[in-house]
Write an enzyme that holds these catalytic residues in place. Sequence first.
Site, PDB file in Angstrom:
ATOM      1  N   ILE A 101       0.839  -1.196   0.000  1.00  0.00           N
ATOM      2  CA  ILE A 101       0.000   0.000   0.000  1.00  0.00           C
ATOM      3  C   ILE A 101       0.877   1.251   0.000  1.00  0.00           C
ATOM      4  O   ILE A 101       2.017   1.222   0.489  1.00  0.00           O
ATOM      5  CB  ILE A 101      -0.955  -0.017   1.219  1.00  0.00           C
ATOM      6  CG1 ILE A 101      -1.940   1.166   1.192  1.00  0.00           C
ATOM      7  CG2 ILE A 101      -0.201  -0.096   2.519  1.00  0.00           C
ATOM      8  CD1 ILE A 101      -3.051   1.072   2.227  1.00  0.00           C
ATOM      9  N   CYS A 102       0.342   2.324  -0.548  1.00  0.00           N
ATOM     10  CA  CYS A 102       0.953   3.649  -0.499  1.00  0.00           C
ATOM     11  C   CYS A 102       2.234   3.687  -1.337  1.00  0.00           C
ATOM     12  O   CYS A 102       2.189   3.483  -2.531  1.00  0.00           O
ATOM     13  CB  CYS A 102       1.176   4.052   0.961  1.00  0.00           C
ATOM     14  SG  CYS A 102       1.563   5.789   1.244  1.00  0.00           S
ATOM     15  N   ALA A 103       3.368   3.940  -0.723  1.00  0.00           N
ATOM     16  CA  ALA A 103       4.641   3.965  -1.443  1.00  0.00           C
ATOM     17  C   ALA A 103       5.221   2.569  -1.637  1.00  0.00           C
ATOM     18  O   ALA A 103       6.083   2.354  -2.482  1.00  0.00           O
ATOM     19  CB  ALA A 103       5.648   4.838  -0.691  1.00  0.00           C
TER      20      ALA A 103
END
Length: 181
Positions: A101-103
Amino acid sequence: MAKVLVPLADGCEELEAVTIIDLLRRAGIEVTTAGLKPGIVSASRGVQLVPDVTLDVALQDDYDMVVLPGGMPGAAHLKDDPRIIRLLQEMAAAGRYTAAICAAPMVLAEAGVLDGRQATSYPGFLDGLPGVRVRAEAVVQDGSVLTSRGPGTAMDFALALVEVLAGAGKRQQVEAGLVRP
């Protein structure tokens, strides 16, 4: 019962890490948190997380899924750790689930797991990578790879992980207990 490894690195996004761990455990899924190094992990907003074990200890076991929380510089620390890259490659080769998730989807990309796949991430982290079809949805599943956008999508992501590992009924049960609108 499914077994999941959640590696924790200094600078990880605590909202994502805790949401993933919490919802998977609510579903009765065995979750092991592992620090890249011994001791407390200091998350991106200063929250202190206490991993269950070190990554070296965790790697002595087998898992059905590895889930990478995002945040910076946490995701960069995961990407720079050869043990994480090797683990992701082994999981993918065995047809087991990898999720980020995210980066952190950039870590999957670094390991070659996203080659030829659809994925999403925090805006900008997958842009321009050859072989990755970047999507804008909150959660994207392409085969055994699941990705998500960021802190605001952490609950949707964790519930998708529950569904993949324990079924739609277990997801509905966990979600009902959350009193989501």
